[in-house]
Structures are given as C-alpha cells and as structure tokens.
Design a protein around this motif. Structure first.
Motif, mmCIF file in Angstrom:
data_model
loop_
_atom_site.group_PDB
_atom_site.id
_atom_site.type_symbol
_atom_site.label_atom_id
_atom_site.label_comp_id
_atom_site.label_asym_id
_atom_site.label_seq_id
_atom_site.Cartn_x
_atom_site.Cartn_y
_atom_site.Cartn_z
ATOM 1 N N MET A 58 -21.383 74.606 29.795
ATOM 2 C CA MET A 58 -22.500 74.755 30.736
ATOM 3 C C MET A 58 -23.827 74.375 30.083
ATOM 4 S SD MET A 58 -21.630 78.076 32.977
ATOM 5 C CE MET A 58 -19.983 78.447 33.530
ATOM 6 N N SER A 59 -23.997 74.751 28.826
ATOM 7 C CA SER A 59 -25.238 74.413 28.113
ATOM 8 C C SER A 59 -25.398 72.908 27.956
ATOM 9 C CB SER A 59 -25.261 75.080 26.732
ATOM 10 O OG SER A 59 -25.244 76.482 26.864
ATOM 11 N N PHE A 60 -24.311 72.218 27.614
ATOM 12 C CA PHE A 60 -24.373 70.763 27.492
ATOM 13 C C PHE A 60 -24.646 70.101 28.837
ATOM 14 C CE2 PHE A 60 -22.016 70.842 23.313
ATOM 15 C CZ PHE A 60 -23.036 70.247 22.599
ATOM 16 N N ALA A 61 -24.034 70.625 29.902
ATOM 17 C CA ALA A 61 -24.236 70.039 31.234
ATOM 18 C C ALA A 61 -25.696 70.155 31.667
ATOM 19 C CB ALA A 61 -23.320 70.718 32.258
ATOM 20 N N ILE A 62 -26.290 71.320 31.443
ATOM 21 C CA ILE A 62 -27.698 71.525 31.807
ATOM 22 C C ILE A 62 -28.603 70.655 30.931
ATOM 23 C CG2 ILE A 62 -29.568 73.215 31.714
ATOM 24 C CD1 ILE A 62 -28.136 74.324 33.887
ATOM 25 N N THR A 63 -28.286 70.555 29.652
ATOM 26 C CA THR A 63 -29.067 69.707 28.736
ATOM 27 C C THR A 63 -29.066 68.261 29.208
ATOM 28 O OG1 THR A 63 -28.633 71.114 26.817
ATOM 29 C CG2 THR A 63 -29.173 68.809 26.366
ATOM 30 N N SER A 66 -30.836 67.905 32.775
ATOM 31 C CA SER A 66 -32.288 68.035 32.686
ATOM 32 C C SER A 66 -32.910 66.802 32.025
ATOM 33 C CB SER A 66 -32.652 69.297 31.910
ATOM 34 O OG SER A 66 -34.044 69.440 31.819
ATOM 35 N N SER A 67 -32.264 66.297 30.986
ATOM 36 C CA SER A 67 -32.790 65.129 30.276
ATOM 37 C C SER A 67 -32.712 63.875 31.142
ATOM 38 C CB SER A 67 -32.024 64.919 28.971
ATOM 39 O OG SER A 67 -32.187 66.046 28.131
ATOM 40 N N LEU A 68 -31.610 63.708 31.869
ATOM 41 C CA LEU A 68 -31.501 62.555 32.767
ATOM 42 C C LEU A 68 -32.500 62.654 33.918
ATOM 43 C CD1 LEU A 68 -27.632 62.037 32.884
ATOM 44 C CD2 LEU A 68 -29.335 60.530 31.820
ATOM 45 N N GLY A 69 -32.710 63.852 34.446
ATOM 46 C CA GLY A 69 -33.724 64.040 35.491
ATOM 47 C C GLY A 69 -35.115 63.713 34.979
ATOM 48 N N GLY A 70 -35.401 64.118 33.750
ATOM 49 C CA GLY A 70 -36.682 63.772 33.136
ATOM 50 C C GLY A 70 -36.821 62.276 32.932
ATOM 51 N N ALA A 115 -41.587 69.837 21.808
ATOM 52 C CA ALA A 115 -41.897 71.271 21.842
ATOM 53 C C ALA A 115 -41.788 71.827 23.259
ATOM 54 C CB ALA A 115 -43.294 71.517 21.279
ATOM 55 N N VAL A 116 -42.280 71.085 24.236
ATOM 56 C CA VAL A 116 -42.209 71.537 25.624
ATOM 57 C C VAL A 116 -40.756 71.558 26.091
ATOM 58 C CG1 VAL A 116 -42.818 70.915 27.995
ATOM 59 C CG2 VAL A 116 -44.560 70.886 26.223
ATOM 60 N N ALA A 117 -39.980 70.544 25.736
ATOM 61 C CA ALA A 117 -38.574 70.481 26.143
ATOM 62 C C ALA A 117 -37.764 71.627 25.540
ATOM 63 C CB ALA A 117 -37.968 69.138 25.757
ATOM 64 N N MET A 144 -36.408 64.229 24.611
ATOM 65 C CA MET A 144 -36.097 65.253 25.614
ATOM 66 C C MET A 144 -34.736 65.872 25.372
ATOM 67 S SD MET A 144 -37.435 64.405 29.435
ATOM 68 C CE MET A 144 -36.545 62.893 29.512
ATOM 69 N N ILE A 145 -33.742 65.053 25.093
ATOM 70 C CA ILE A 145 -32.393 65.597 24.916
ATOM 71 C C ILE A 145 -32.329 66.475 23.662
ATOM 72 C CG2 ILE A 145 -31.138 63.813 23.610
ATOM 73 C CD1 ILE A 145 -28.995 64.113 25.923
ATOM 74 N N ALA A 146 -33.067 66.108 22.624
ATOM 75 C CA ALA A 146 -33.093 66.946 21.415
ATOM 76 C C ALA A 146 -33.737 68.297 21.712
ATOM 77 C CB ALA A 146 -33.848 66.220 20.294
ATOM 78 N N GLY A 147 -34.867 68.289 22.404
ATOM 79 C CA GLY A 147 -35.539 69.541 22.737
ATOM 80 C C GLY A 147 -34.735 70.393 23.697
ATOM 81 N N ARG A 148 -34.183 69.764 24.731
ATOM 82 C CA ARG A 148 -33.386 70.505 25.717
ATOM 83 C C ARG A 148 -32.107 71.051 25.099
ATOM 84 N NH1 ARG A 148 -36.206 72.818 29.451
ATOM 85 N NH2 ARG A 148 -37.463 71.390 30.604
ATOM 86 N N ALA A 149 -31.477 70.297 24.212
ATOM 87 C CA ALA A 149 -30.269 70.790 23.540
ATOM 88 C C ALA A 149 -30.600 72.048 22.733
ATOM 89 C CB ALA A 149 -29.666 69.712 22.644
#
Length: 196
Positions: A58-63, A66-70, A115-117, A144-149
């Motif tokens: 679930m964490s990877f899916a959201i990451t 969210s990154s693709l949406g960004g 930092a924001v991600a 983004m993917i690094a921050g969101r992960a």
C-alpha cells in the motif's frame, strides 16, 4: 463535505483485502494532485490499520500514485503556464503555503520539493513552482518519488508496527479525522468500521 468523504472512504475500505485495492488508493493519491480533496495520508493509515500485513504494498502504491499525479500536474503547468493555476486553483496563489514555498524555492530549488514531498505539507505549490522554473520532468519526478517514498514508507511502517505513535505525528491527526479515526497520543487507534 467531510462527512461525505468519510463515508466514501469507509465504503471503499471494505475492499482493503482485495488484490486491486493498492492500485485504487494509488490512483486516488494521483488524483489528489489534481483535485486537492483526497485525504491520502488518512486513507493509507486507515487501510493499513485494516490490513497491516499489506503495509509495504500500500505504501508503494500511494508513493507511485502521488508521484505520477505530481508529474501530470507539472506537465500541465509546463505546457499551460500560470494561467492554468489561476483558472483551476485560484486560491492556491494566495495561500501561506504558496508564499512560503515560493520564497524557499527561490533560495533552495529542488531541495524544497524533496522536503515538501517527504512531509505532510501540501505539495501543490512546490510542484507548480518547480514546473514553472523549467526543471526537467524527469528530475522533478525523481525528487518527488524519493520524498514520497520516505514519507509513505515511514507512515506505512508506523501504522503497521507502532500504531500508538500515530497520534504524536505532526500533520497526521487532521488526515485521520477526515477518514473517521480519532488518534490520541500513546493510544492505538481503532481500525475504521467499514461500510458495505
């Protein structure tokens, strides 16, 4: 609106055990970058409280979602410019988040996006400013993917392994309330009661 969102999230979470569920929450995380009303953190946490063994998926899916949406938001901004934001997000340009992010971005660049991600701060202003600066979409996506992960793997792990800490985390309590979970410091929140 919050009551409606809460009901929809509870209805959706009745399917948290299904194999396709992580894709659904990933899609919602992506849409959050375009419509700004999806309580992504709350959905992730409440879903993991229901299915703690699936926290990593679930964490990877959201990451990824969210990154693709960004990335989609950044692409739209790069192709249509600030008028797109003024049309679809008119209040965004006057928020404290926008002013604060603009100042920091001018001084620190992509570090601000990372930092924001990685935090509960709204990432839309950082994505828009990064896109307007002409940053390559690949660089923007990787940051983004690094921050969101970092953010979502941390939230997922805490939710699955140490849920009593959830009430102490900065920026999480409001998201949990939006999905119908009350989190107090040092108490393990009850998993949401799903609707069928």
């Amino acid at each position: 609106m919050n009551a409606w969102i809460r009901r929809q999230v509870l209805r959706m979470e009745a399917y948290a055990d299904r194999p396709w569920y992580p894709f659904l929450i990933g899609l919602l995380a992506g849409l959050d970058n375009l419509i700004v009303v999806v309580p992504t953190d709350g959905i992730l946490i409440s879903s993991i409280l229901l299915q703690p063994k699936r926290w990593l998926r679930m964490s990877f899916a959201i990451t990824l979602g969210s990154s693709l949406g960004g990335l989609v938001l950044a692409w739209l901004v790069q192709h249509h410019g600030l008028p797109l934001i003024e049309t679809y997000y008119p209040s965004l340009l006057t928020t404290k988040s926008w002013v604060w992010t603009e100042y920091l971005f001018d001084n620190y660049g992509l570090i601000v996006l990372f930092a924001v991600a990685a935090t509960p701060i709204m990432q839309h202003p950082a994505i828009v400013l990064t896109a307007l600066s002409g940053t390559s979409l690949l660089s923007l996506f990787m940051v983004m993917i690094a921050g969101r992960a970092l953010k979502y793997l941390f939230l997922g792990y805490i939710s699955a392994k140490m849920p009593a800490l959830l009430g102490r985390l900065w920026g999480v309590r409001k998201e949990l309330e939006e999905v119908g979970i009350e989190a107090k410091p040092n108490e393990i929140p009850d998993p949401p009661t799903v609707l069928r």
